[in-house]
Design a protein around this motif. Structure first.
Motif, mmCIF file in Angstrom:
data_model
loop_
_atom_site.group_PDB
_atom_site.id
_atom_site.type_symbol
_atom_site.label_atom_id
_atom_site.label_comp_id
_atom_site.label_asym_id
_atom_site.label_seq_id
_atom_site.Cartn_x
_atom_site.Cartn_y
_atom_site.Cartn_z
ATOM 1 N N GLN A 155 -12.399 30.355 -68.526
ATOM 2 C CA GLN A 155 -12.281 30.858 -67.162
ATOM 3 C C GLN A 155 -11.290 32.014 -67.080
ATOM 4 N N ALA A 156 -10.228 31.945 -67.845
ATOM 5 C CA ALA A 156 -9.254 33.042 -67.858
ATOM 6 C C ALA A 156 -9.898 34.311 -68.411
ATOM 7 N N ARG A 159 -12.010 35.894 -65.705
ATOM 8 C CA ARG A 159 -11.217 36.589 -64.681
ATOM 9 C C ARG A 159 -10.671 37.924 -65.185
ATOM 10 N N SER A 160 -10.711 38.133 -66.491
ATOM 11 C CA SER A 160 -10.141 39.366 -67.040
ATOM 12 C C SER A 160 -11.051 40.577 -66.875
#
Length: 524
Positions: A155-156, A159-160
């Motif tokens: 998920q990170a 988001r990037s």
């Protein structure tokens, strides 16, 4: 992956087939008779053993795991698992055999999407065939490409990068850096798997599954990406095709870049997805503008005024997003919202009207998945990326995509920006298919193939279906003069279903030049 997605919809019985209870001389009927479990092959044959069990207690679906070679040219080496699901024929006394289904993608998990869309299949097919699907290698519940240590890490990474596609230099850098990072993570995690998730590898898996259920020839229904899988199977195993329907097609020459590894144009622009999405959006706005706001919330009273309203909204969102709803996210949502006509087009119109009035759109209601085993597998971007970037050539210079986007936008507007950048992850992808297939595509099959193409499809263009029918050795094109992505899942036409049913049951093709229409027009 934006090529395809699940959807429900009404489907009607093909009345002409009510009395069809015996096989004709056109098609043989392997597996005729009462539905039963075929004895599994003995160990050492190379054919996987399928130990069917109910997916969950009381479920109408059976699940099994097939073990197949990672590298089909080295069958004694590493093996991988394929998750397989089955729904038995409901009329066992008149069962014809097994129908294998690929629901699209690449990256579509058949163990999830086929149960979600089971009711979309014509009644005759549900009655007379065991319907089997599977998660292709690298996908979902099978041995999967998974490049992160945890869900939080995945998920990170998501988001990037910007939502939809990048706008401006800062976002372009973030986008290309994110996919460069993804490729490096995946190569480090399992480089061998990345080289063996090609469409040709999956076609070879499909032939093993065919043998595992005791079928002498294949019955196959492929939609979207499933059409290039079907075409690959038909040319690797031409003598094993009993009946094959390919719905919403990718032209083989477009997917493979004509066999040339050096590509100057991304896959989706070669396919004409940009032009097709633009034409479908125009029809959406025209039909919306011809309807009342009670039927299409975004209507401005006429087609011309509604198209102008959409353009104004896009210009406004470039400068003033509505919360997280940027211009690029809205364009991506619009393209994907065109896939499913009913209720998708009305839902899309409501979201656009919310944005027009400065409100954050409410998400559309999504029905819960059916009760099958593990209905929510990990389906990260890297799974679809591994298949199409390994298979289909794309420009290898990330800096080239801005110019490609602008050139495409001149001919196809906002939607073209989405489709151009959909191919950019392949620019830095580290793997190519070790044993792919790039043609020829004209090997004569044991029986003809039925190709279905929808005129206004936001993903796979109608000219691609025409090209598929032409590139295959023996195929008949059935035109669906309708809207949305796939005639099977997203755009009900009892006319199309009748022809598909007759073809699978007894091999009867529609007359040359046949055109069907949807049962219901959008916003009617």
């Amino acid at each position: 992956m934006p090529l395809s997605g699940p959807a429900g919809g009404r489907r009607h019985r093909a009345a002409a087939l009510v009395a069809a209870a015996v096989c004709s001389t056109v098609l043989s009927c392997p597996g005729s008779g009462a539905a039963q479990d075929t004895p599994s092959p003995s160990a050492g044959t190379g054919i996987p053993r399928l130990d069917w069990r109910p997916c969950t207690p009381g479920s109408p679906y059976d699940c099994a795991t097939a073990r197949v070679p990672l590298d089909h040219s080295a069958p004694a080496g590493r093996t991988i698992d394929l998750a397989v699901i089955r729904r038995k024929a409901t009329d066992g006394a008149h069962r014809i055999g097994t129908l294998f289904v690929n629901p699209g993608g690449p990256g579509g998990p058949g163990t999830v999407q086929v149960p979600q869309n089971y009711g979309s299949f014509p009644k005759e097919l549900r009655e007379r065939f065991d319907i089997i699907s599977w998660d292709p290698r690298g996908i979902g519940n099978s041995t999967a490409v998974n490049c992160f240590d945890s869900t939080d890490a995945a998920q990170a990474w998501g988001r990037s990068k910007p939502a939809g596609f990048p706008v401006g230099e800062k976002e372009r850098t973030a986008w290309t850096d994110a996919y460069d990072d993804l490729g490096r993570r995946c190569e480090k995690r399992d480089a061998d798997l990345l080289r063996h998730v090609s469409t040709a590898d999956t076609a070879r898996d499909l032939d093993l599954l065919r043998q595992a259920v005791g079928e002498s020839r294949l019955n196959y229904f492929g939609v979207s990406y499933g059409t290039i899988l079907g075409a690959t199977y038909a040319n690797l195993f031409p003598g094993k095709v009993r009946a094959m329907v390919l719905d919403s097609n990718i032209a083989p020459s477009a997917w493979t870049n004509g066999g040339r590894a050096d590509a100057r144009t991304p896959t989706f622009l070669r396919m004409g997805s940009d032009r097709s999405a633009a034409a479908t959006l125009d029809r959406f706005l025209d039909l919306c503008g011809s309807a009342t706001t009670g039927r299409c919330a975004f209507s401005a009273g006429s087609p011309e005024a509604t198209r102008a309203k959409f353009d104004q909204l896009m210009q406004r969102l470039r400068v003033h997003p509505v919360d997280m709803w940027t211009y690029a996210r809205t364009v991506a949502d619009t393209v994907n919202g065109l896939y499913i006509v009913d209720p998708g087009w009305a839902d899309l119109a409501r979201r656009l009207q919310d944005l027009w009035e400065g409100r954050v759109p409410k998400p559309a209601a999504v029905p819960p998945p059916p009760p099958v085993a593990n209905p929510d597998p990990y389906l990260g971007d890297e799974q679809a990326t591994a298949v199409w970037c390994g298979d289909s050539p794309n420009p290898r210079d990330p800096a080239a995509y801005q110019a490609l986007e602008e050139n495409s936008a001149k001919r196809a507007g906002d939607a073209s920006r989405f489709w151009t950048w959909a191919g950019e992850p392949c620019a830095t992808w580290p793997a190519r298919a070790a044993d792919g297939y790039a043609g020829p595509w004209n090997k004569p099959t044991a029986h003809p193939v039925l190709v279905v193409g929808t005129r206004y499809d936001p993903s796979t263009s109608y000219p691609d279906s025409q090209a598929m029918a032409k590139e295959l050795a023996n195929a008949r094109l059935l035109t669906h003069d309708g809207y949305g992505h796939t005639a099977l899942f997203n755009n009900a036409s009892s006319c199309v279903k009748t022809y598909e049913s007759r073809y699978f049951v007894d091999g009867t093709l529609p007359p040359p030049g046949t055109t069907c229409r949807p049962d219901k027009q959008p916003f009617s």
